[in-house]
Scaffold this motif. Structure first.
Motif, PDB file in Angstrom:
ATOM      1  N   HIS A  34       0.810  -1.197   0.000  1.00 37.91           N
ATOM      2  CA  HIS A  34       0.000   0.000   0.000  1.00 37.91           C
ATOM      3  C   HIS A  34       0.854   1.261   0.000  1.00 37.91           C
ATOM      4  N   HIS A  35       2.180   1.089   0.119  1.00 40.93           N
ATOM      5  CA  HIS A  35       3.079   2.233   0.070  1.00 40.93           C
ATOM      6  C   HIS A  35       3.611   2.409  -1.342  1.00 40.93           C
ATOM      7  N   ALA A  36       4.011   3.598  -1.680  1.00 38.55           N
ATOM      8  CA  ALA A  36       4.625   3.841  -2.976  1.00 38.55           C
ATOM      9  C   ALA A  36       5.963   3.114  -3.026  1.00 38.55           C
ATOM     10  N   MET A  37       6.277   2.538  -4.163  1.00 39.84           N
ATOM     11  CA  MET A  37       7.523   1.796  -4.302  1.00 39.84           C
ATOM     12  C   MET A  37       8.659   2.776  -4.575  1.00 39.84           C
ATOM     13  N   VAL A  38       9.692   2.729  -3.690  1.00 34.29           N
ATOM     14  CA  VAL A  38      10.806   3.660  -3.791  1.00 34.29           C
ATOM     15  C   VAL A  38      12.033   2.929  -4.320  1.00 34.29           C
ATOM     16  N   PRO A  39      12.649   3.415  -5.395  1.00 35.77           N
ATOM     17  CA  PRO A  39      13.813   2.733  -5.945  1.00 35.77           C
ATOM     18  C   PRO A  39      14.958   2.669  -4.933  1.00 35.77           C
ATOM     19  N   GLU A  40      15.691   1.536  -4.929  1.00 35.38           N
ATOM     20  CA  GLU A  40      16.852   1.408  -4.060  1.00 35.38           C
ATOM     21  C   GLU A  40      17.989   2.232  -4.649  1.00 35.38           C
ATOM     22  N   LYS A  41      18.707   2.952  -3.783  1.00 33.24           N
ATOM     23  CA  LYS A  41      19.789   3.812  -4.246  1.00 33.24           C
ATOM     24  C   LYS A  41      20.929   2.978  -4.832  1.00 33.24           C
ATOM     25  N   THR A  42      21.559   3.540  -5.829  1.00 34.86           N
ATOM     26  CA  THR A  42      22.687   2.877  -6.461  1.00 34.86           C
ATOM     27  C   THR A  42      23.902   2.907  -5.540  1.00 34.86           C
ATOM     28  N   PHE A  43      24.620   1.778  -5.499  1.00 36.41           N
ATOM     29  CA  PHE A  43      25.840   1.701  -4.705  1.00 36.41           C
ATOM     30  C   PHE A  43      26.942   2.498  -5.381  1.00 36.41           C
ATOM     31  N   SER A  44      27.690   3.272  -4.591  1.00 36.99           N
ATOM     32  CA  SER A  44      28.776   4.095  -5.111  1.00 36.99           C
ATOM     33  C   SER A  44      30.111   3.625  -4.523  1.00 36.99           C
ATOM     34  N   SER A  45      30.985   3.085  -5.377  1.00 38.47           N
ATOM     35  CA  SER A  45      32.306   2.651  -4.916  1.00 38.47           C
ATOM     36  C   SER A  45      33.112   3.833  -4.384  1.00 38.47           C
ATOM     37  N   LYS A  46      33.004   4.959  -5.044  1.00 43.03           N
ATOM     38  CA  LYS A  46      33.741   6.159  -4.616  1.00 43.03           C
ATOM     39  C   LYS A  46      33.292   6.599  -3.232  1.00 43.03           C
ATOM     40  N   LYS A  47      31.994   6.633  -3.027  1.00 38.30           N
ATOM     41  CA  LYS A  47      31.455   7.024  -1.721  1.00 38.30           C
ATOM     42  C   LYS A  47      31.840   6.004  -0.652  1.00 38.30           C
ATOM     43  N   MET A  49      34.555   4.121  -0.559  1.00 39.32           N
ATOM     44  CA  MET A  49      35.954   4.254  -0.193  1.00 39.32           C
ATOM     45  C   MET A  49      36.207   5.515   0.621  1.00 39.32           C
ATOM     46  N   ALA A  50      35.460   6.567   0.344  1.00 36.19           N
ATOM     47  CA  ALA A  50      35.579   7.778   1.163  1.00 36.19           C
ATOM     48  C   ALA A  50      35.122   7.493   2.583  1.00 36.19           C
ATOM     49  N   TRP A  51      34.112   6.673   2.718  1.00 33.97           N
ATOM     50  CA  TRP A  51      33.605   6.235   4.027  1.00 33.97           C
ATOM     51  C   TRP A  51      34.675   5.416   4.753  1.00 33.97           C
ATOM     52  N   PHE A  52      35.319   4.518   4.022  1.00 32.87           N
ATOM     53  CA  PHE A  52      36.388   3.698   4.597  1.00 32.87           C
ATOM     54  C   PHE A  52      37.536   4.561   5.123  1.00 32.87           C
ATOM     55  N   GLN A  53      37.906   5.589   4.367  1.00 29.73           N
ATOM     56  CA  GLN A  53      39.041   6.428   4.745  1.00 29.73           C
ATOM     57  C   GLN A  53      38.787   7.209   6.035  1.00 29.73           C
ATOM     58  N   MET A  95      41.190 -10.645  12.700  1.00 26.46           N
ATOM     59  CA  MET A  95      40.255 -10.063  13.654  1.00 26.46           C
ATOM     60  C   MET A  95      40.732  -8.673  14.074  1.00 26.46           C
ATOM     61  N   GLY A  96      39.813  -7.696  14.027  1.00 29.08           N
ATOM     62  CA  GLY A  96      40.136  -6.330  14.411  1.00 29.08           C
ATOM     63  C   GLY A  96      40.641  -5.467  13.273  1.00 29.08           C
ATOM     64  N   PHE A  97      40.682  -6.036  12.063  1.00 28.22           N
ATOM     65  CA  PHE A  97      41.215  -5.297  10.915  1.00 28.22           C
ATOM     66  C   PHE A  97      40.343  -5.525   9.674  1.00 28.22           C
ATOM     67  N   PHE A  98      40.154  -4.468   8.881  1.00 31.00           N
ATOM     68  CA  PHE A  98      39.557  -4.583   7.553  1.00 31.00           C
ATOM     69  C   PHE A  98      40.508  -3.916   6.562  1.00 31.00           C
ATOM     70  N   THR A  99      40.858  -4.616   5.503  1.00 33.03           N
ATOM     71  CA  THR A  99      41.630  -3.987   4.440  1.00 33.03           C
ATOM     72  C   THR A  99      40.657  -3.267   3.501  1.00 33.03           C
ATOM     73  N   LYS A 100      41.185  -2.376   2.676  1.00 33.60           N
ATOM     74  CA  LYS A 100      40.295  -1.648   1.763  1.00 33.60           C
ATOM     75  C   LYS A 100      39.675  -2.592   0.738  1.00 33.60           C
ATOM     76  N   GLU A 101      40.416  -3.657   0.370  1.00 32.26           N
ATOM     77  CA  GLU A 101      39.871  -4.628  -0.582  1.00 32.26           C
ATOM     78  C   GLU A 101      38.718  -5.407   0.044  1.00 32.26           C
ATOM     79  N   GLU A 102      38.892  -5.836   1.282  1.00 32.65           N
ATOM     80  CA  GLU A 102      37.824  -6.546   1.991  1.00 32.65           C
ATOM     81  C   GLU A 102      36.603  -5.646   2.146  1.00 32.65           C
ATOM     82  N   TRP A 103      36.861  -4.405   2.527  1.00 33.30           N
ATOM     83  CA  TRP A 103      35.779  -3.441   2.739  1.00 33.30           C
ATOM     84  C   TRP A 103      34.984  -3.213   1.460  1.00 33.30           C
ATOM     85  N   LEU A 104      35.682  -2.908   0.377  1.00 33.18           N
ATOM     86  CA  LEU A 104      34.997  -2.572  -0.871  1.00 33.18           C
ATOM     87  C   LEU A 104      34.212  -3.752  -1.420  1.00 33.18           C
ATOM     88  N   GLU A 105      34.829  -4.935  -1.401  1.00 36.12           N
ATOM     89  CA  GLU A 105      34.130  -6.115  -1.938  1.00 36.12           C
ATOM     90  C   GLU A 105      32.921  -6.480  -1.071  1.00 36.12           C
TER      91      GLU A 105
END
Length: 235
Positions: A34-47, A49-53, A95-105
């Protein structure tokens, strides 16, 4: 999800339709017709990685200090089991670490490129613990994740902590098994023992009546059963 009958469109409209124009929808939106269908936002690799940094050090690795801030931002204690599920989704090695490759994938798989989007997926991550097959994968992953990479076995203190995190809420015999591990001569737990603890918790009744002494259980579990015979049986 049931497949709806396709509505036939006029020929002119057919020529104008492209797959790229068809939005995807979140599962939560689809649950509320009964709610309007809202498109899911596109994933941004750039955004993403900026979050990771925001949390990574100069070596481009998210370490203990960054992990503490990351957990604070998403509103989850580092010791919460959902962080283990997240690490499994990212296929983190240490344990306790994320690499940028692990994070992005991993975040790409989860379609998360911001704190808010990850927070919206937390219940989905937790729900994976209720799926027997997924939980088995997470349980097995935890062994290598928590293990000192210079050792083939998991030291006993770490094993007890990880088993408490994974089994305390679901295995009635866990308090007694933990007590047994506290006084055992074993200094660590190998992969075969670790895997079999989960199978034991799933298949052996709390009164141990279906335990087969001639089965292929590790000696560690045979010794637990013998030790348990002198203790009150959990109800």
């Amino acid at each position: 999800m049931p497949v709806k009958n396709k509505r036939k469109l006029p020929a002119v409209e057919d020529q104008r339709i492209r797959k790229s124009k068809i939005p995807t929808f979140t599962a939560r939106t689809l649950l509320h017709g009964h709610h309007a269908m809202v498109p899911e936002k596109t994933f941004s690799s750039k955004k993403c990685m900026a979050w990771f940094q925001q949390y990574a050090g100069p070596d481009h690795i998210l370490g203990p200090e960054g992990m503490e801030k990351f957990c604070e931002d998403i509103g989850v204690e580092p010791e919460n089991i959902v962080m283990l599920v997240l690490a499994w989704r990212l296929q983190a090695v240490n344990m306790g670490f994320f690499t940028k490759e692990e994070w992005l994938e991993g975040m790409s798989f989860l379609k998360c490129d911001s704190t808010e989007r990850l927070q919206s997926k937390m219940e989905d991550l937790r729900s994976g613990l209720n799926d027997a097959a997924l939980f088995k994968n997470i349980f097995r992953y935890a062994f290598d994740f928590a293990r000192d990479k210079n050792q083939r076995s998991l030291d006993m203190d770490t094993a007890k902590s990880m088993l408490a995190l994974l089994l305390e809420r679901t295995w009635p015999l866990f308090p007694l098994f933990h007590q047994f591990l506290e006084q055992t001569k074993y200094k660590g737990m190998n992969k075969d023992q670790w895997y079999n603890v989960l199978e034991f918790s799933r298949t052996i009744s709390t009164d141990l009546s279906n335990y087969d002494e001639d089965g292929a259980w590790p000696v560690l579990l045979d010794e637990f059963v013998e030790w348990q015979k002198t203790r009150p049986i959990a109800s």
